[in-house]
Design an enzyme around this catalytic site. Sequence first.
Site, mmCIF file in Angstrom:
data_model
loop_
_atom_site.group_PDB
_atom_site.id
_atom_site.type_symbol
_atom_site.label_atom_id
_atom_site.label_comp_id
_atom_site.label_asym_id
_atom_site.label_seq_id
_atom_site.Cartn_x
_atom_site.Cartn_y
_atom_site.Cartn_z
ATOM 1 C CD GLU A 161 -3.045 1.010 2.183
ATOM 2 O OE1 GLU A 161 -3.483 -0.144 2.380
ATOM 3 O OE2 GLU A 161 -3.563 2.014 2.699
ATOM 4 C CE LYS A 283 -6.055 3.341 8.907
ATOM 5 N NZ LYS A 283 -5.669 3.480 7.475
ATOM 6 C CD GLU A 287 -7.711 6.463 6.215
ATOM 7 O OE1 GLU A 287 -6.972 5.479 6.031
ATOM 8 O OE2 GLU A 287 -7.439 7.604 5.830
ATOM 9 C CG ASP A 366 -2.776 11.007 5.319
ATOM 10 O OD1 ASP A 366 -1.856 10.437 5.932
ATOM 11 O OD2 ASP A 366 -3.438 10.465 4.426
ATOM 12 C CD GLU A 394 -0.547 8.355 0.922
ATOM 13 O OE1 GLU A 394 -0.023 8.006 2.003
ATOM 14 O OE2 GLU A 394 -1.777 8.349 0.730
ATOM 15 C CD GLU A 502 6.359 24.375 1.049
ATOM 16 O OE1 GLU A 502 7.561 24.708 1.163
ATOM 17 O OE2 GLU A 502 5.536 24.436 1.986
ATOM 18 C CD1 TRP A 532 -12.230 11.295 0.465
ATOM 19 C CD2 TRP A 532 -11.333 10.116 2.143
ATOM 20 N NE1 TRP A 532 -12.329 9.953 0.140
ATOM 21 C CE2 TRP A 532 -11.789 9.213 1.154
ATOM 22 C CE3 TRP A 532 -10.730 9.603 3.297
ATOM 23 C CZ2 TRP A 532 -11.671 7.817 1.287
ATOM 24 C CZ3 TRP A 532 -10.606 8.223 3.425
ATOM 25 C CH2 TRP A 532 -11.076 7.353 2.437
#
Lengths: 670, 670
Positions: A161, A283, A287, A366, A394, A502, A532
């Site tokens: 993942e 966890k 989610e 996140d 990610e 950034e 979300w």
Amino acid sequence: MTSTPSPVIHPAWLPAEAFRALGSRRVRVDTAGDAGLLVGTVLAEVSRACARFGGSVQPPEAPADLVLTLAPRSRGDAARHGGPRPDRDLDGFRIGRRGASTVVTGDGPAGLFYGLFEVVRRGEAAFDPGLADERHEPAFGLRVLDHWDNVFVHRVMGQVERGYAGGSLFWDDGRLRDDLTRVGDYARLLAASGINAVTVNNVNVHAGETHLLTDRLGEVATIASTLRPYGIRLHLSINFAAPVILGDLPTADPLDPDVRRWWSDTTERVFETIPDFGGYLVKADSEGRPGPFSYGRTHADGANMLADALAPYDAPVRWRAFVYNHRQDWRDRSTDRARAAYDHFAPLDGRFRDNVILQVKHGPMDFQTREPVSPVLLAMSDTRLAVELQVTQEYTGQQKHVCYLPPMWSSVLGFQPTGDDGPTLATRLSGGVLSAVANVGDDPFWTGHPLAQANLYAVGRLGWTPGRDPAEILDEWIGLTFPGTPRHLLHALMDDSWETYEQYTAPLGVGFMVRPGHHYGPDVDGYEYTPWGTYHFADRDGLGVDRTVATGTGYTAQYPRPWSERYEHPDTCPDELLLFFHHVPYTHVLHSGSTVIQHIYDTRFAGAQRVAEMQAAWAQAAELVDPAVHTRVTERLAEQRRSAEEWRDQLNTYFHRKSGIPDAKGRPIH
Amino acid sequence: MTSTPSPVIHPAWLPAEAFRALGSRRVRVDTAGDAGLLVGTVLAEVSRACARFGGSVQPPEAPADLVLTLAPRSRGDAARHGGPRPDRDLDGFRIGRRGASTVVTGDGPAGLFYGLFEVVRRGEAAFDPGLADERHEPAFGLRVLDHWDNVFVHRVMGQVERGYAGGSLFWDDGRLRDDLTRVGDYARLLAASGINAVTVNNVNVHAGETHLLTDRLGEVATIASTLRPYGIRLHLSINFAAPVILGDLPTADPLDPDVRRWWSDTTERVFETIPDFGGYLVKADSEGRPGPFSYGRTHADGANMLADALAPYDAPVRWRAFVYNHRQDWRDRSTDRARAAYDHFAPLDGRFRDNVILQVKHGPMDFQTREPVSPVLLAMSDTRLAVELQVTQEYTGQQKHVCYLPPMWSSVLGFQPTGDDGPTLATRLSGGVLSAVANVGDDPFWTGHPLAQANLYAVGRLGWTPGRDPAEILDEWIGLTFPGTPRHLLHALMDDSWETYEQYTAPLGVGFMVRPGHHYGPDVDGYEYTPWGTYHFADRDGLGVDRTVATGTGYTAQYPRPWSERYEHPDTCPDELLLFFHHVPYTHVLHSGSTVIQHIYDTRFAGAQRVAEMQAAWAQAAELVDPAVHTRVTERLAEQRRSAEEWRDQLNTYFHRKSGIPDAKGRPIH
């Protein structure tokens, strides 16, 4: 059919050349009969280096340029140090000169091991007669990499993942890999960087993976035995619903006696099989994962149940604080996902067992490119805390973009909760836990993008010395990984790569604006009308999230002073976080002197331009770098450039269409 | 484990009750010894109906209330009509009174069959002594449903691409279904509605499915034999690269003699196995599919090669005109996807073989809720054309929303290319092909949403009588499907359901604004910065795509007069297509008198409100409808309401944020 040759696995920061200084010396390993596993590993490393570079492993009492020895207090404990559970308090070591020798004295076998790699890192400088006496010990006792690897290829998330480096090192399509050679090599790399634990499976524990805890525990034990020679303990992510799935119980209620007994019995079998097992990672209620809320219990109830099962073995449960409402209504402006972890967990401070570690993502959202420090890390003084970093990129370019992350991590670890004269967050968390989501896979370069290895390397180094300058760590990594390549070449690509990333992505701390699902590439409104909780609220007049007490969600009040006040007011809020805390007009003037809209345009153009320069510089350097590395990085830079220009153009067009304000410099906006 | 009972399969528009009038009569089937398959099917239908409702099948010469007979000219051909290739010119029939009998005279066995179902549809009215003489024959010779079914479950698209009704009727996870009972029932339903052909596999022919043409042809033959008793011929989607994949040839170049021979030989084997095989369907050079462009050849070259292979069997190849650049740069405003099919194909007019049929989606984009008629259908007078409709509700609510589509289809078929006094498009295409993408699966209601059956039913009916009022067809379908239920109940839900769907989704013909990938639910910018060529160009001042000759992409010039001129000018362009052709300010005043922005707000509120009313009305009617149908429709209406409100709120918020113009009526916009 012709067979494809096996790819050569890149040696990362342990190429043979890195052992030249050590391997060309006379080395004595003086452990007075300690024959434990870690000492054996030290001996094997020394022997291999000396065999290659003409040095020698000296017999006891013989003269040596380097002496590796154990501190007296640990000698008596030699037997158990060689056993399965090395005491992590003995990770430290001293290094210095004694006469004509450099002497490394480990607090224990692990310390000896880490000291050996200190010598490797220093190279010739380790044998400088002027070498000063230094004591080294890790700031964080547990320095753990969490793998989000699945056993079975997940329909959406794949084998790993948020993995951008190929398959899992451990599992392949439902089965433990037959050949775990790379797992051993990986453990060696991690240990050399200072890591001492690995969680082998995804925190989203799907049905098949739940069985690792019981009937597939043998596979876990096999991995543990491959990690063990390098002082790496194995942790396991568990499914809170395991008693129902595996134990055939009607409930997973943490206060139910049968459930508690099931966890106790199951944990006993885990430790029978893996005596140095590291602990659980959970966890829960997040989610869609099961958790104590299903039974009307608190997270303290849930975590304490697992802590009680682990307590006899002096092992921890890490309980993730990543709990929020992921079925939020975007129309509801009063709910603020940034508040969620604090709102859930701060009231539970003091109610967790001693062996519960609350694992907190470094920011409140996140793993965005820029977030403030999570206020949970600044509160909860009666709870053990782990700060969780994300090495896997990610939201930071998915290992297609160069993005050296330690400057971001350092801004978290060096954050001063009580203001400019106070101690850093790292100091407050000292002795605790640094955890990080791994970025490796079965890719020949380990990390997809060869330069992403630096992020992995730096986690271990920051776990020992969180206050260290990221540029220094990078320089150390370059020296080890690219012997013979001019260091400035890599510095030019990497030093400011996080700031560059950034510059062309979501501006001023607002976050997200990525394609939903896979999170790669721009989509300004991609998460704007979703459940979300990730919004920017851009309209024709301005953008940003009002999280003030005065007019917004009140999130700023979760911070201690002076931060609550600094963040509350746009005139004291740092520019780079302005849109995280405030909704402002496009014409708002930043401390930099630029307006928000002109800042958006200027930084998008600058960031994409910077990538073009990086690409040009790298193209010039083909002769100076290992060809395989050069080719791979060249490919990735081409994609980074395409992507950076896409970000630039989409964001500029989006905000130009919305604001109607032209670029002051008249550059092309589509 | 308890076993789940098999669900009862819904009878759709052929419940037993539909046969009451026929089945309670004396019926004579007078075919003078024709013992073909279709006549056998007619006899079986009559026998079954009479057995249930007390009627009788009369012997030759005996008195009868209904006589089903073949026209003299076809009797001599009886032998071949019963064989595998019924002549489709003999689909017509006459119906009328002769003395005390109603007499149906089929031009051939198929006509007899279609005439029988005309009697079923009319019910008691078919026996009215005042029944007028009528001749019926289909406007379109080939009336084909194209299934987008995969043999193997596709990683992204599943078993049925854009399927919203469960699995495939034909294949299940790589294998032909053992039990094809439902395929037979399906063929009966289709034949009763007037359909005469089915393409059994997806136009995106993946590697596994390519084999249906050769080594898996036996499975195709099995399906063909299940369809045959109902006069349904089987068509196959083929992979243009099949000579390479299946034939081991180095090329699929349509001018290469080996390639041409391969197609010729392969097609010969297809007809040896399935003598009444219908023809090929091809998607080439589209969205990544292989095609003649790879070899520097034209689409005429590609289509003609397949036509030559099929010519000995008098069978057609349908070649889809859905060709466009799906790797477009959104920054490039000069490329217009709407232009693509015309630009590609119009220059090829007259260059296709007689048995090539160019299959054209009804609009220039991709089955949006509102599009203008494709200009390809108005050009290419020297090419045989098929108009392609989409019954599966990809962009029209995915069979979670009620959306009765025939009013849209009728606006296409009834379009007058040369203006208000000219013939309709259907007239121009008369004798040609009507094709439609199927909406069925292994769902117990066939179509997921029970009311989506009406769309399937209507295709066959429009294939016979394209000018018929969609409300009449709907009424006919309701009467057959819901005997005993007050018709107004269904009319209230369905009559204006397409307009209602349009009201809460993308406004004024602008299209898309859906979630990328699955295409369900709103995402205004979802496709705005993608390579798919589907943009709305909304900024703070206005929105829409300028496709004029004067200032835009010049697409309007692809239309004949008067449409080129009507569409070119905002003051003559129909409101409902305004944003398809023009970029206008939010303050632009429509012919309706409303501004564009107020129209957006008003219709969003009205559409969502209408769905709430539909839901309330249906809730009241629980006693009047089959409980299983009522339950399923109730579930779907709840989702439709949620989704309609989400559309309303997202679109209103998006355009309010962008325009800054408040709702004149002060309703809540978030």
